[in-house]
Design an enzyme around this catalytic site. Sequence first.
Site, PDB file in Angstrom:
ATOM      1  N   ALA A   1      18.314 -17.963  29.336  1.00  0.00           N
ATOM      2  CA  ALA A   1      19.567 -17.441  29.863  1.00  0.00           C
ATOM      3  C   ALA A   1      19.677 -15.970  29.447  1.00  0.00           C
ATOM      4  O   ALA A   1      18.978 -15.530  28.533  1.00  0.00           O
ATOM      5  CB  ALA A   1      20.726 -18.241  29.281  1.00  0.00           C
TER       6      ALA A   1
ATOM      7  N   GLY B   1      16.622 -21.550  28.822  1.00  0.00           N
ATOM      8  CA  GLY B   1      16.963 -21.871  30.198  1.00  0.00           C
ATOM      9  C   GLY B   1      15.746 -21.814  31.123  1.00  0.00           C
ATOM     10  O   GLY B   1      15.727 -22.467  32.170  1.00  0.00           O
TER      11      GLY B   1
ATOM     12  N   GLU C   1      14.219 -25.144  30.772  1.00  0.00           N
ATOM     13  CA  GLU C   1      15.146 -26.105  31.393  1.00  0.00           C
ATOM     14  C   GLU C   1      15.011 -26.057  32.915  1.00  0.00           C
ATOM     15  O   GLU C   1      15.070 -27.079  33.594  1.00  0.00           O
ATOM     16  CB  GLU C   1      16.581 -25.801  30.956  1.00  0.00           C
ATOM     17  CG  GLU C   1      16.799 -26.142  29.477  1.00  0.00           C
ATOM     18  CD  GLU C   1      18.167 -25.699  28.974  1.00  0.00           C
ATOM     19  OE1 GLU C   1      18.465 -24.492  29.060  1.00  0.00           O
ATOM     20  OE2 GLU C   1      18.930 -26.546  28.494  1.00  0.00           O
TER      21      GLU C   1
ATOM     22  N   GLU D   1      16.934 -21.975  21.438  1.00  0.00           N
ATOM     23  CA  GLU D   1      18.379 -21.729  21.351  1.00  0.00           C
ATOM     24  C   GLU D   1      18.895 -21.821  19.927  1.00  0.00           C
ATOM     25  O   GLU D   1      19.830 -21.120  19.538  1.00  0.00           O
ATOM     26  CB  GLU D   1      19.137 -22.728  22.235  1.00  0.00           C
ATOM     27  CG  GLU D   1      19.072 -22.447  23.733  1.00  0.00           C
ATOM     28  CD  GLU D   1      17.844 -23.016  24.422  1.00  0.00           C
ATOM     29  OE1 GLU D   1      16.876 -23.399  23.712  1.00  0.00           O
ATOM     30  OE2 GLU D   1      17.828 -23.073  25.661  1.00  0.00           O
TER      31      GLU D   1
HETATM   32  N1  3HC Z   1      18.493 -12.274  27.538  1.00  0.00           N
HETATM   33  C1  3HC Z   1      18.707 -10.954  27.605  1.00  0.00           C
HETATM   34  N2  3HC Z   1      17.834 -10.023  27.177  1.00  0.00           N
HETATM   35  C2  3HC Z   1      16.676 -10.483  26.684  1.00  0.00           C
HETATM   36  C3  3HC Z   1      16.377 -11.850  26.578  1.00  0.00           C
HETATM   37  C4  3HC Z   1      17.344 -12.778  27.047  1.00  0.00           C
HETATM   38  N3  3HC Z   1      17.134 -14.090  27.031  1.00  0.00           N
HETATM   39  N4  3HC Z   1      15.155 -11.986  26.034  1.00  0.00           N
HETATM   40  C5  3HC Z   1      14.694 -10.742  25.794  1.00  0.00           C
HETATM   41  N5  3HC Z   1      15.612  -9.825  26.185  1.00  0.00           N
HETATM   42  C6  3HC Z   1      15.478  -8.370  26.134  1.00  0.00           C
HETATM   43  C7  3HC Z   1      15.402  -7.853  24.712  1.00  0.00           C
HETATM   44  O1  3HC Z   1      16.681  -7.640  24.188  1.00  0.00           O
HETATM   45  C8  3HC Z   1      14.608  -6.576  24.883  1.00  0.00           C
HETATM   46  O2  3HC Z   1      15.511  -5.603  25.352  1.00  0.00           O
HETATM   47  P1  3HC Z   1      15.348  -4.054  24.884  1.00  0.00           P
HETATM   48  O3  3HC Z   1      13.979  -3.648  25.343  1.00  0.00           O
HETATM   49  O4  3HC Z   1      16.476  -3.390  25.572  1.00  0.00           O
HETATM   50  O5  3HC Z   1      15.472  -4.063  23.387  1.00  0.00           O
HETATM   51  C9  3HC Z   1      13.654  -6.904  26.030  1.00  0.00           C
HETATM   52  O6  3HC Z   1      14.216  -8.044  26.697  1.00  0.00           O
HETATM   53  C10 3HC Z   1      12.248  -7.265  25.574  1.00  0.00           C
HETATM   54  O7  3HC Z   1      12.339  -8.238  24.545  1.00  0.00           O
HETATM   55  P2  3HC Z   1      11.429  -8.170  23.237  1.00  0.00           P
HETATM   56  O8  3HC Z   1      11.447  -6.793  22.688  1.00  0.00           O
HETATM   57  O9  3HC Z   1      11.855  -9.289  22.375  1.00  0.00           O
HETATM   58  O10 3HC Z   1       9.991  -8.430  23.870  1.00  0.00           O
HETATM   59  P3  3HC Z   1       8.808  -9.334  23.356  1.00  0.00           P
HETATM   60  O11 3HC Z   1       7.748  -9.229  24.375  1.00  0.00           O
HETATM   61  O12 3HC Z   1       8.498  -9.030  21.938  1.00  0.00           O
HETATM   62  O13 3HC Z   1       9.380 -10.842  23.378  1.00  0.00           O
HETATM   63  C11 3HC Z   1      10.461 -12.769  24.276  1.00  0.00           C
HETATM   64  C12 3HC Z   1       9.732 -11.457  24.593  1.00  0.00           C
HETATM   65  C13 3HC Z   1       9.501 -13.761  23.606  1.00  0.00           C
HETATM   66  C14 3HC Z   1      10.940 -13.340  25.580  1.00  0.00           C
HETATM   67  C15 3HC Z   1      11.640 -12.500  23.308  1.00  0.00           C
HETATM   68  O14 3HC Z   1      12.409 -11.450  23.840  1.00  0.00           O
HETATM   69  C16 3HC Z   1      12.565 -13.663  23.097  1.00  0.00           C
HETATM   70  O15 3HC Z   1      12.283 -14.513  22.284  1.00  0.00           O
HETATM   71  N6  3HC Z   1      13.685 -13.683  23.827  1.00  0.00           N
HETATM   72  C17 3HC Z   1      14.713 -14.671  23.625  1.00  0.00           C
HETATM   73  C18 3HC Z   1      14.358 -15.989  24.231  1.00  0.00           C
HETATM   74  C19 3HC Z   1      15.477 -16.952  24.039  1.00  0.00           C
HETATM   75  O16 3HC Z   1      16.077 -17.071  23.002  1.00  0.00           O
HETATM   76  N7  3HC Z   1      15.777 -17.704  25.097  1.00  0.00           N
HETATM   77  C20 3HC Z   1      16.843 -18.650  25.060  1.00  0.00           C
HETATM   78  C21 3HC Z   1      18.083 -17.979  25.476  1.00  0.00           C
HETATM   79  S1  3HC Z   1      19.488 -19.034  25.306  1.00  0.00           S
HETATM   80  C22 3HC Z   1      19.413 -20.057  26.620  1.00  0.00           C
HETATM   81  O17 3HC Z   1      18.499 -20.014  27.390  1.00  0.00           O
HETATM   82  C23 3HC Z   1      20.558 -20.999  26.742  1.00  0.00           C
HETATM   83  C24 3HC Z   1      20.298 -22.050  27.743  1.00  0.00           C
HETATM   84  O18 3HC Z   1      19.920 -23.217  27.096  1.00  0.00           O
HETATM   85  C25 3HC Z   1      21.512 -22.330  28.540  1.00  0.00           C
END
Ligand code: 3HC
Length: 697
Positions: A63, A102, A105, A125
């Site tokens: 998400a 997400g 999912e 998450e």
């Molecule tokens: N939402 C918004 N922005 C995101 C994002 C997300 N889910 N994931 C990454 N970004 C952004 C980062 O903030 C970063 O922005 P910036 O360049 O402006 O600082 C950019 O994308 C690149 O991210 P990274 O620097 O972390 O890049 P990497 O290549 O090192 O890592 C990644 C990529 C593995 C995808 C890592 O960013 C990550 O772990 N992201 C989070 C994943 C996550 O937690 N997903 C679950 C979200 S909650 C959810 O899905 C709820 C659902 O169940 C309803």
Amino acid sequence: MNLPVSLDRRGPVGLITIDNPPVNALSHAVRLGICETLEAAARDDKIHAIVLICEGRTFIAGADIREFGKPLQDPWLPEVLAQLEAMDKPTVAAMHGTVLGGGLETAMCCHYRLAVPTTKLGLPEVNLGLLPGAGGTQRLPRLVGARHALDIMTSGKPIDAASACEWGLIDLVVEGDLPDAAVDYAGQLIENGAGVRRTGDRTVEPVADDFFESYRARIARRARGYQSPWRIIQCVEAAVSQPLAEGLSLERELFLQCRDSNQSAAMRHLFFAERAVARIPDVPKDTPARDIGQVAIIGAGTMGSGIALACLDAGLDVLLLDLDRKTLDKGCEGIRQGLAASVAKGRLDQASMDKSLKRLVPVDEYEALSGADLVIEAVFESMSVKEDVFTRLDSVCRPGAILATNTSTLDVDKIAAATSRPEDVIGLHFFSPANIMKLLEIVRGRETSIDVIASSTQFAKRLRKIGVLVGNCFGFVGNRMLYGYGRENQLLLLEGAAPEYIDQTLFDWGMAMGPNAVGDLAGLDVGYKIRRERTDLPDDPRFYRVADVLAGLGRFGQKTGRGMYLYKDGSRIPIPDPEVSELIRKEAESLAIGQRDIGEQEIIERCIYALVVEGAKILDGGIALRASDIDVVWANGYGFPRFRGGPMFYADTIGLKTVYDTVCRFRDSFGEQYWTPPPLLERLAKEGGTFAAMDED
Ligand code: 3HC
Ligand code: NAI
């Protein structure tokens, strides 16, 4: 509206492509786009199967986390995914990169799933104080069973494509061009009349009666203080025992509770804060960095050998220098054991360990360092010893080599002045154990050049550490703040709080360890020596009095079997020592300090607000670039609970007016010396501001 999702047709296969850089997060526009393209594909008689695929570096990584703090716009993800799962034409998720949250999912709502071999799949998450909120808690157990599902969701760690295939999360690992392979696969489904296959129609394999109870016991330590792991278990219990609709409804309810909690706000804050550290106003991202292939480390003690291990893990060549042959041998043996431990845990294979050992070269003379690209000094914490080392480095190192010090407190400019090239000198402050701890404070000296800073931040990334740029002052950010925290602990001891009571209170509040247990672990002699070298300490006989008296008695902590606590027969378990209570009582008496009952709230407020007060001064003095950098330092270097977001974020959640009023009350009770409110705190409290809002300006 130009949506980041498109539909193309390849023969009988509809190809839905998401293109929302950088990580294809499920923003409002993406959710709308998926709904629209699904409807279009459903209407198109020529389409008999659908492939969902992403452009760029990854399949959907989750998400859009930035949307969580705001009111969510329709359609919500669970509704989008219900539409996806209900499709009457077979759908195939074609995955690469990091399929997270997400994103996974979404894939689980497709009827078939395939991925390239390098794909990682997970539901992280929990790292954001959340639980999977779009059916993940219900569908993952239906695919892989309750046990694997809980492991994946409560750890937040992704699994690789091979395990995902073995466990039934995906159907196939494909080599070669992903769109072609996915379209071929969908074509075969059509040919074979395979039809739809909805995850939600499956049931979860039954589990033993005591399964959930024992799972709760298993994660109790690691999940201490966190809310979402427990709620994840609750949801999986529902997945096992209830129909999908009821499980989804419980998941929605608990997800919203998590999303709206301070815990999740704190952890989301850290997620962005850990990425913001890379943004340094006068060091643009394209600043050329120097190549680092060979690293030389001076000093093979605790830190030197840990840093060497971290560099070897990152594939770098390492020269390890110590003038004491025995220490050098011991350091190398420690490194070998560290690598062997990784092999035993399955984190490293034997061949990689052998390669790493070949890249480690022990040396006992400075001349051997002439080819090093980066030198990291980790000798005794003494200015004269460090100056001597840097003078020698200046004479043997090649022009352009980066000369770094791992000092934890000393003046980086003074160290740099021992060389003829202060622009090449920087602080690289690692935390112990250096191969494990994620934090690296990068200390900018007065003359440190921009490209040395850029090279250091890249070096931190290469070591998979979080490099935070800080300014040069006593203790930089982390240890400077630690002084205030430790000072209050020491004063509380004199005022009548027992070491184990203070430790338990702060541990229960969420700190990884209490301050007295930490002191014994690090060694009370370390701080004692540093304080003896300092000339700027407060003129206060109470200042670190107990620690100094114990160190003076040779009670250094774990290493001597006694410190603030007793340690029996080499054990690391702290046992309260009546001798220490008596000693503290006598010290208090000699200083005419009356002992009293002290409540838990006072302990927490005095220790934590001491951090906030120092943090505010650090921020105002430009030693940290942002309040959130301070939070990153404390969450990654000092065991500050992530679910509280770091000291500055925590202060924001309490309200700066409340913090300020309490600091004023402490000033009135305990004196101005330590509790004069810093001007920045006073200003923000009066304006109704927050530290977080300052970062946004
Ligand atoms: N939402 C918004 N922005 C995101 C994002 C997300 N889910 N994931 C990454 N970004 C952004 C980062 O903030 C970063 O922005 P910036 O360049 O402006 O600082 C950019 O994308 C690149 O991210 P990274 O620097 O972390 O890049 P990497 O290549 O090192 O890592 C990644 C990529 C593995 C995808 C890592 O960013 C990550 O772990 N992201 C989070 C994943 C996550 O937690 N997903 C679950 C979200 S909650 C959810 O899905 C709820 C659902 O169940 C309803
Ligand atoms: P240590 O005492 O374990 O190791 C220091 C090593 O330096 C010894 O092996 C000694 O033989 C060697 N040495 C001394 N002078 C030398 C010289 N001139 N040339 C080459 N080698 C020399 O100390 P430790 O704990 O590893 O600390 C080293 C530095 O790291 C200190 O500046 C300390 O403040 C800093 N630091 C320590 C942390 C810790 O938790 N121990 C954490 C972060 C920084």
